[in-house]
Design a protein around this motif. Structure first.
Motif, PDB file in Angstrom:
ATOM      1  N   MET A 175       0.817  -1.223   0.000  1.00 40.83           N
ATOM      2  CA  MET A 175       0.000   0.000   0.000  1.00 40.83           C
ATOM      3  C   MET A 175       0.851   1.274   0.000  1.00 40.83           C
ATOM      4  N   ASP A 176       2.124   1.155  -0.368  1.00 41.51           N
ATOM      5  CA  ASP A 176       2.952   2.359  -0.417  1.00 41.51           C
ATOM      6  C   ASP A 176       2.426   3.379  -1.421  1.00 41.51           C
ATOM      7  N   ARG A 177       1.941   2.881  -2.551  1.00 41.61           N
ATOM      8  CA  ARG A 177       1.464   3.789  -3.603  1.00 41.61           C
ATOM      9  C   ARG A 177       0.064   3.441  -4.088  1.00 41.61           C
ATOM     10  N   LEU A 178      -0.552   2.419  -3.477  1.00 48.30           N
ATOM     11  CA  LEU A 178      -1.836   1.934  -3.961  1.00 48.30           C
ATOM     12  C   LEU A 178      -2.797   1.703  -2.805  1.00 48.30           C
ATOM     13  N   SER A 179      -4.077   1.654  -3.110  1.00 45.37           N
ATOM     14  CA  SER A 179      -5.053   1.182  -2.137  1.00 45.37           C
ATOM     15  C   SER A 179      -5.035  -0.341  -2.154  1.00 45.37           C
ATOM     16  N   LYS A 180      -5.666  -0.947  -1.164  1.00 47.09           N
ATOM     17  CA  LYS A 180      -5.750  -2.410  -1.141  1.00 47.09           C
ATOM     18  C   LYS A 180      -6.441  -2.928  -2.397  1.00 47.09           C
ATOM     19  N   THR A 181      -7.531  -2.293  -2.769  1.00 48.01           N
ATOM     20  CA  THR A 181      -8.278  -2.733  -3.942  1.00 48.01           C
ATOM     21  C   THR A 181      -7.432  -2.648  -5.198  1.00 48.01           C
ATOM     22  N   GLU A 182      -6.679  -1.556  -5.344  1.00 45.96           N
ATOM     23  CA  GLU A 182      -5.836  -1.390  -6.526  1.00 45.96           C
ATOM     24  C   GLU A 182      -4.756  -2.466  -6.591  1.00 45.96           C
ATOM     25  N   PHE A 183      -4.170  -2.815  -5.434  1.00 39.19           N
ATOM     26  CA  PHE A 183      -3.169  -3.884  -5.432  1.00 39.19           C
ATOM     27  C   PHE A 183      -3.813  -5.223  -5.779  1.00 39.19           C
ATOM     28  N   LEU A 184      -4.922  -5.535  -5.117  1.00 38.09           N
ATOM     29  CA  LEU A 184      -5.566  -6.834  -5.304  1.00 38.09           C
ATOM     30  C   LEU A 184      -6.114  -7.010  -6.718  1.00 38.09           C
ATOM     31  N   ASP A 185      -6.410  -5.900  -7.401  1.00 36.23           N
ATOM     32  CA  ASP A 185      -6.868  -5.988  -8.784  1.00 36.23           C
ATOM     33  C   ASP A 185      -5.766  -6.476  -9.721  1.00 36.23           C
ATOM     34  N   GLN A 186      -4.512  -6.367  -9.281  1.00 33.07           N
ATOM     35  CA  GLN A 186      -3.380  -6.711 -10.144  1.00 33.07           C
ATOM     36  C   GLN A 186      -2.884  -8.145  -9.962  1.00 33.07           C
ATOM     37  N   VAL A 187      -3.385  -8.840  -8.943  1.00 33.18           N
ATOM     38  CA  VAL A 187      -2.884 -10.187  -8.666  1.00 33.18           C
ATOM     39  C   VAL A 187      -4.035 -11.192  -8.703  1.00 33.18           C
ATOM     40  N   GLU A 188      -3.671 -12.447  -8.902  1.00 33.61           N
ATOM     41  CA  GLU A 188      -4.667 -13.514  -8.923  1.00 33.61           C
ATOM     42  C   GLU A 188      -4.510 -14.383  -7.691  1.00 33.61           C
ATOM     43  N   ILE A 189      -5.607 -14.599  -6.973  1.00 33.99           N
ATOM     44  CA  ILE A 189      -5.624 -15.484  -5.807  1.00 33.99           C
ATOM     45  C   ILE A 189      -6.543 -16.649  -6.151  1.00 33.99           C
ATOM     46  N   THR A 190      -5.987 -17.829  -6.217  1.00 35.23           N
ATOM     47  CA  THR A 190      -6.713 -18.991  -6.725  1.00 35.23           C
ATOM     48  C   THR A 190      -7.994 -19.268  -5.933  1.00 35.23           C
ATOM     49  N   GLY A 191      -9.097 -19.289  -6.643  1.00 32.95           N
ATOM     50  CA  GLY A 191     -10.372 -19.672  -6.043  1.00 32.95           C
ATOM     51  C   GLY A 191     -11.002 -18.644  -5.130  1.00 32.95           C
ATOM     52  N   ILE A 192     -10.403 -17.449  -5.042  1.00 28.22           N
ATOM     53  CA  ILE A 192     -10.916 -16.405  -4.147  1.00 28.22           C
ATOM     54  C   ILE A 192     -11.422 -15.235  -4.989  1.00 28.22           C
TER      55      ILE A 192
END
Length: 203
Positions: free
Chosen positions: A65-82
């Protein structure tokens, strides 16, 4: 830091070779000092992480979260089945029937979530709503459990520790189901056993 991508590649290669069941990133997937290049950096390291031949999971670290919100970070990664955008969640590994809980302590004492450097890294807390979710999730599972988070739960008073860690540990201990807790954050690493639960900090 310049060796980060090579280390991720080596990790994924070894995990694929050994055919491990799943892979977990324990947080600080990127370093926010790259400024406007943060999205590029996430995409670069996530592309290497996705080369693992199995389920992949992410834990939020403070630097995410240094430069992003949680949502912005999580939008960039894939979490299997979540579903997209969940900062804390649980999954079950079959056939062992072990539940894995991923926690998110990236909240200030007043309950405000970390966002875009608007935080003090020594002020990490798990809010009441998430504590209730933990307790309920553990109570409904009929097997053992293991917990992942970024900050420590076993070093009360240390700046690397979750501030309300005693309340978190109480829930984990009283469930009678938790075998171990894995975290990162504290660069020296370490191992403690408290109430029969192993708290392991990866360097």
């Amino acid at each position: 830091y310049r060796d980060s991508i090579d280390k991720v590649r080596e990790c994924v290669r070894i995990m694929n070779r050994d055919q491990v069941d799943f892979l977990v990133n324990l947080g600080d997937f990127v370093d926010g000092s790259s400024g406007d290049n943060i999205l590029r950096d996430i995409k670069t390291v996530e592309a290497e992480f996705r080369k693992f031949h199995g389920p992949r999971y992410h834990v939020l670290g403070n630097h995410c979260m240094d430069r992003l919100s949680k949502t912005e970070f999580l939008d960039q990664v894939e979490i299997t089945g979540i579903p997209k955008g969940l900062p804390h969640y649980a999954f079950i590994q079959k056939p062992q029937n072990i539940m894995f809980l991923v926690l998110d302590p990236n909240f200030k004492s007043d309950g405000t979530p970390y966002e875009r450097s608007n935080y003090n890294w020594t002020d990490a807390n798990i809010p009441e709503e998430q504590l209730a979710w933990m307790k309920d999730t553990l109570s409904k599972h009929d097997g053992r459990a293991i917990v992942f988070l970024h900050q420590q739960l076993c070093s009360d008073g240390a700046p690397t520790n979750v501030r309300n860690a005693p309340a978190v540990r109480k829930i984990l201990s009283e469930s009678g189901k938790v075998l171990a807790v894995f975290c990162g954050h504290h660069h020296d690493g370490g191992l403690k056993t408290m109430d029969g639960i192993h708290y392991y900090t990866l360097k």
